[in-house]
Design an enzyme around this catalytic site. Sequence first.
Site, PDB file in Angstrom:
ATOM      1  N   GLU A   1      49.062 -28.265  86.458  1.00 33.20           N
ATOM      2  CA  GLU A   1      50.566 -27.617  86.419  1.00 33.20           C
ATOM      3  C   GLU A   1      50.636 -27.042  88.039  1.00 33.20           C
ATOM      4  O   GLU A   1      51.603 -27.194  88.380  1.00 33.20           O
ATOM      5  CB  GLU A   1      50.558 -26.692  85.448  1.00 33.20           C
ATOM      6  CG  GLU A   1      50.817 -27.229  84.080  1.00 33.20           C
ATOM      7  CD  GLU A   1      49.745 -27.780  83.236  1.00 33.20           C
ATOM      8  OE1 GLU A   1      48.599 -27.677  84.099  1.00 33.20           O
ATOM      9  OE2 GLU A   1      49.689 -28.527  82.516  1.00 33.20           O
TER      10      GLU A   1
ATOM     11  N   SER B   1      35.504 -19.020  89.648  1.00 41.38           N
ATOM     12  CA  SER B   1      35.924 -18.748  88.283  1.00 41.38           C
ATOM     13  C   SER B   1      35.565 -17.559  87.698  1.00 41.38           C
ATOM     14  O   SER B   1      34.140 -17.295  87.857  1.00 41.38           O
ATOM     15  CB  SER B   1      35.965 -19.710  87.414  1.00 41.38           C
ATOM     16  OG  SER B   1      36.795 -20.892  87.816  1.00 41.38           O
TER      17      SER B   1
ATOM     18  N   GLN C   1      28.886 -22.872  92.542  1.00 43.70           N
ATOM     19  CA  GLN C   1      30.104 -22.319  92.935  1.00 43.70           C
ATOM     20  C   GLN C   1      30.246 -21.132  92.217  1.00 43.70           C
ATOM     21  O   GLN C   1      30.771 -21.481  90.785  1.00 43.70           O
ATOM     22  CB  GLN C   1      31.232 -23.355  92.985  1.00 43.70           C
ATOM     23  CG  GLN C   1      32.594 -22.974  93.833  1.00 43.70           C
ATOM     24  CD  GLN C   1      33.452 -23.764  93.449  1.00 43.70           C
ATOM     25  OE1 GLN C   1      33.831 -24.826  92.524  1.00 43.70           O
ATOM     26  NE2 GLN C   1      34.604 -24.024  94.415  1.00 43.70           N
TER      27      GLN C   1
ATOM     28  N   SER D   1      29.033 -24.851  87.589  1.00 35.85           N
ATOM     29  CA  SER D   1      28.266 -26.020  87.508  1.00 35.85           C
ATOM     30  C   SER D   1      26.822 -26.005  87.712  1.00 35.85           C
ATOM     31  O   SER D   1      26.508 -25.737  89.013  1.00 35.85           O
ATOM     32  CB  SER D   1      28.845 -27.259  88.549  1.00 35.85           C
ATOM     33  OG  SER D   1      30.188 -27.463  88.104  1.00 35.85           O
TER      34      SER D   1
ATOM     35  N   GLU E   1      37.269 -29.616  97.315  1.00 38.55           N
ATOM     36  CA  GLU E   1      36.985 -29.892  95.788  1.00 38.55           C
ATOM     37  C   GLU E   1      37.982 -30.856  95.339  1.00 38.55           C
ATOM     38  O   GLU E   1      37.789 -31.892  94.768  1.00 38.55           O
ATOM     39  CB  GLU E   1      36.940 -28.635  95.129  1.00 38.55           C
ATOM     40  CG  GLU E   1      36.552 -28.941  93.498  1.00 38.55           C
ATOM     41  CD  GLU E   1      36.842 -27.568  92.847  1.00 38.55           C
ATOM     42  OE1 GLU E   1      36.773 -26.782  93.391  1.00 38.55           O
ATOM     43  OE2 GLU E   1      36.256 -27.861  91.572  1.00 38.55           O
TER      44      GLU E   1
END
Lengths: 405, 405, 370, 370
Positions: free
Chosen positions: A373, A136, A133, A168, A251
């Site tokens: 958060e 990020s 993936q 990953s 996910e």
Amino acid sequence: MHIGDTPEEAAYRAEARAWLEAHATRKSDAHPGDSVDHTRDLAGHVQACRDWQRVLFDHGWAGITWPAQYGGKGASAIQAAIFNEEMAQFDVAVGTFAVSIGMVGPTLIAHGTPEQQHKHLAPILKGEEVWCQLFSEPGSGSDLASLGTRAVRDGDDWVVNGQKVWTSLGQYADYAILLARTDGDQPKHAGITYFILDMKSPGIEVRPITQITGVQHFNETFLTDVRIPNANVVGGPNEGWKVAQTTLANERNFIGSGGSWSASDLVDLAQRRGCAHDPHVRQRLAEAISRQETLKYLGFRMRTAMSQRRMPGPEMLTLKLAFANHWRLSAETAIGILGADAMLWGDDAADENQWGQHLLSQFAIRIGGGTDEIQHNIIAERGLGLPREPMPDKDLPWRSLNRVG
Amino acid sequence: MHIGDTPEEAAYRAEARAWLEAHATRKSDAHPGDSVDHTRDLAGHVQACRDWQRVLFDHGWAGITWPAQYGGKGASAIQAAIFNEEMAQFDVAVGTFAVSIGMVGPTLIAHGTPEQQHKHLAPILKGEEVWCQLFSEPGSGSDLASLGTRAVRDGDDWVVNGQKVWTSLGQYADYAILLARTDGDQPKHAGITYFILDMKSPGIEVRPITQITGVQHFNETFLTDVRIPNANVVGGPNEGWKVAQTTLANERNFIGSGGSWSASDLVDLAQRRGCAHDPHVRQRLAEAISRQETLKYLGFRMRTAMSQRRMPGPEMLTLKLAFANHWRLSAETAIGILGADAMLWGDDAADENQWGQHLLSQFAIRIGGGTDEIQHNIIAERGLGLPREPMPDKDLPWRSLNRVG
Amino acid sequence: MNFDLSEEQQVIKDLALQIFAGQATVERVKAVEKSDGFDREMWEQLANSGIQALCVPEEFGGSGFGAVELALALMGQGRHVAPVPLWLSGVAALALADFGSPAQQAAHLPGIATAETVVAIALAEQGANDVMNPTVIGTTAGGRVRIEGFKPAVPFAQHATLALVPVMLDGAPQVALVDPHAAGVTLSPVATTNREPQAHMEMNLDIPVDSILGHGAGIDGREALRSLYEHSLASLAAIQVGVAEGSLALTASHLSGRTQFGKPLSAFQATTQRAADGYITTEAMRVTALNAAWRLSEGFDARRDVAVAAYWASEGAQQVVTAAQHLHGGIGADIDYPVHRYFLWGIQLASVLGSASAHLSRLGNLIART
Amino acid sequence: MNFDLSEEQQVIKDLALQIFAGQATVERVKAVEKSDGFDREMWEQLANSGIQALCVPEEFGGSGFGAVELALALMGQGRHVAPVPLWLSGVAALALADFGSPAQQAAHLPGIATAETVVAIALAEQGANDVMNPTVIGTTAGGRVRIEGFKPAVPFAQHATLALVPVMLDGAPQVALVDPHAAGVTLSPVATTNREPQAHMEMNLDIPVDSILGHGAGIDGREALRSLYEHSLASLAAIQVGVAEGSLALTASHLSGRTQFGKPLSAFQATTQRAADGYITTEAMRVTALNAAWRLSEGFDARRDVAVAAYWASEGAQQVVTAAQHLHGGIGADIDYPVHRYFLWGIQLASVLGSASAHLSRLGNLIART
């Protein structure tokens, strides 16, 4: 309401168990976990996962919830959970296909073109394609939509430049799902495109990151003039954010329902260490059991919803948070039980260092699929009906944002 | 570093103790606390406080830290703490003068005119003037500076209209310190004036609020065309916010160093209830002791700073939060020890309902002098050097703000 | 009553912090982790400034300070997670000064002061970890003592020239001074969570009877062991204060520097409230650690004070470093970024200290007795 | 495997919630608190809709439902903190249906179904609160049973026409059916934290031997008491789910509506993260309470499930209502505003349930045995 196997489900469970007994080795003291330990031999582990996935496919246990037209079994989330519960008791290697089967497959089924589905879904189920993936970026973090990797149209191709992180198994992947910025004049959510990327394309460099756990599960990925055919766009240009939501929801659900270790491992540890009768240790064990029971019933509720083809609602978001919390607290309890032995690491540590690894893994779990958060914010909004937090930059052109590389 | 009484301090402590023995009754099972219980007879308690304050004054124990020119003893914060520690072991009534001595006095000493100081400081020390604080408003809460009570200049007077809330002991007060808006065109912090208000002035209506504890300690106060002479302005027109900071800092320090009950009361409760040897109860008691020791040394550190005339720094803000936390957790521990008896209330409850009162009092403690959340923000800013939270309304004219209430 | 540091104490604190800040750079610490885990260059620098000599009496070449000054230096070490065995030297110096026979003092204290002597203290026990009841057995026979037993995970044992080993000597607790490289001692180096060099110590050797701490000096062996244990806990608690502080400093800079959703992370209260909680906990650790050190330095009964400090150092530090690690997000997991080291130290030291629950139990027993 | 409610269950849940929402207005609850604490008008409305009859078998005028349906109704009650003794009726109906003799069923179940019978259950014990070892002593003598002992704080005792009292009858636990207004029973009404009517019960009376639950029906008295206790815990846990939900709903509306520093309170993450924590805890309470009720309704061994639900109901609810109360700021302390009532209920029910620590201990014992 029926909290437990129906007769049909019990039959399915028996069938799964019988098949597993015939094709795999039950976990035992001699075979405590994955026979190829991913913390010691990641490459071997990846291969073992490919092999086992092929066995599953050949015997009709791959893609249990996928529709039959895509090579799946068209069964319910509950049946899949039953199979996974049974499989967790066997010494087989599975982690590598988390992205491919858990995230890429559902996304292509929902948003892919017939050609994309045809090309990839069956190979994924057969264990032939490992995916990673590329979402990020170093500067994006929780604010995924601020990503800056650019893709520019050039004839029939897109040309991609940028840097991704936390990939990953990037060093073993055949394909990637990639988010890139294709229109910088739109607000940040509106100018993103979702691509399928062949990891053998020229211009890709994958550099492993040594993690706090000592493992090199994650990588940085550098993309330099990487060409992607337009046919590999999923869901249309600039429509990538919506497509990514399917991936991210899968996910979260995957992480929340994950974890092959249980509170009974803690009880076992306490017994082996001779402190199961210490009242303070006992209390921590009871708390662990309480948390785990909660996860179990939250999971039942989620699978009930999925079996009815309802999207998991806000109450499901709690699962991942509760799971991360349980993970952390249980690891801390284990460390307390180990006492001075908790100082040891690697080969010198007790129980093949699984407790130390657990303690350190908490951070990845608490970040993956959205930080604690962010999850809290979503719960406040969808679960309690609080107004969405104002995000001053959400309607501004991406180009005008004050970003950090 | 010397954590304990120096010889001089020990002598001062002995002197204080001897005087207290001669003028008050030591607490005992027969005299467990304030002889006039403020939860049952608030008016009687207020009078008892006035009487005891007079005794303190007559014998030279009032205003220990106040400069001698204002009738005080010019002694250090440590000496005051020593006297208060000793006094806490005696059955005397003191709470009523928290505002007068703890907040009004220091504020007038720092910002008052000589006339204001002359008029009020000695009477306060003599127990002749009970003061209340008219700061909070129904719509202001943590955002105190948004207050909307108006004061308009009219000749030598100011005319005040508005509503205040959470006025401690307003129904018994002789004077009040009042914050009112005197310039609505300035940003909210810049248009506030700090007044001395005679509570006998026409146009003041005080309505008690029945609290969750069952006590009517707090009031709503309605001000209708109340006239205040200009001579009662403290620190100049529109300079009230700065003056109020002195009051609020003293309020925080007062709350943080407060509390006449201790972890040993919990130990005593557990012993009386026969569960001091239950390992789980024991663990909670040990935690309570740990928290209390922490408060003790945080308090020592604060008083060291104050004795050196240093303003308590960010590390001191922790005291109030730690105190509030200790209060809450200890009350919960007590409730756990009481078991089913914790259901009882009032005269039917154990130990004169002190544990129930403690449990419910936590909220006032966690709000007074700034909420837990506000304290955390200040700590993040001053203790950790994080940037101040952006407050979009802080430079806008007060008049333009979107207020409630 | 004065909680302020004396001028001398302030100087010691500043000096130590300055050395650690200068020497324990991220690059250096990383390099030392990859070699043998002991930064001898830093050790030299500290020795040049007299840091190892702090607690050695003046007649043996030291400064004659006590537990408070040692704690101040150790806070600086923790602040920069500096890989040197300072607390071991300091605690050994105090133990020898307070309980050693004149011969033992003369033999060991000068070397500690010059930092040539590197000390190990074998506190940890397998299982219940009851330091006051050592499982290593000593048997006196003809002027010699037979030492038999196992000590797990002894910090810096492989680098040490002197090991302090609690032993049950003819049924009573004592502290033995053992050469960790003597015949009859088998050291098996082990990998540890925070990369600190440690070794399991298997002992099966004879030592002279005058290698028992305080031999011939009429000391109470149980008190000597208790003092060793309490000074060790107070010292570890001081390091933890620095570790917590350091992890928060990195966190504050991360939160201020990183932008998300168009704002610095510090504009999100979810992050700042958590960091502020860490600050509060660190202050609790600090005042209780200083108090414990002070009580010890004054020779007062410090059992309760040490238990309170150890509780905070174990429980509090774990909370703070876990929060700091989490607040760093993904970058925290990358070992090229320094915050993970604070997490590993915080967890490791908590294990050395003993669990928060164990310290509460000790405190609970003290309460019940009063 | 199906966690969804059946259509019938959904109807019951909606119906109960609708009645409570309509009847338990803040004004009504306030008025009832000031009188005798029992809203008889609401009790009538509930009876008209068959809520008290839910768990009464059909042959006695009820609907024959079980613990799950009762739990759903009770969640609605907790949601609106409605002052009626519903859980007591429901649990008594289940106890009589499962363990009562035919004569006892005929005598009591029709009255429960019509709501004319008001039930008290005297679970609490003074001190250790070990429900399975009652301190009230029963002694059989000539066809009658002498009951002697004290039960503190029995909910609704002063309003009840039937009290279920655990007794140690000739050395074995049993449940006695007692008229709380009979001669020999002294009721002393007591004030309680959440204003629920309760009374201490001093008993010194003879009852016929066939007033022992299940007399002549060959039941195991210990199992009857265990079932009564477990159904009570599951029911209280269900009320707590509603209480937690209700306190969060008020909190959400307060946070959305109140402006501070130019923004609604909900724009401050310090408040929203805390409220979200409350939501997560409430969901844990909900799924474990439903599971416990379901296991009981199926007649499975539910010891572990009930302990888990009771733990969450005690610990979790206290966390949620404390957070909700705090997040209301000053207004929470004013008893004219309804949120304080949720705090008081949450605390009170946690005391009735027994401490979280006690439930963990029970669970710990169950673990050790397996």
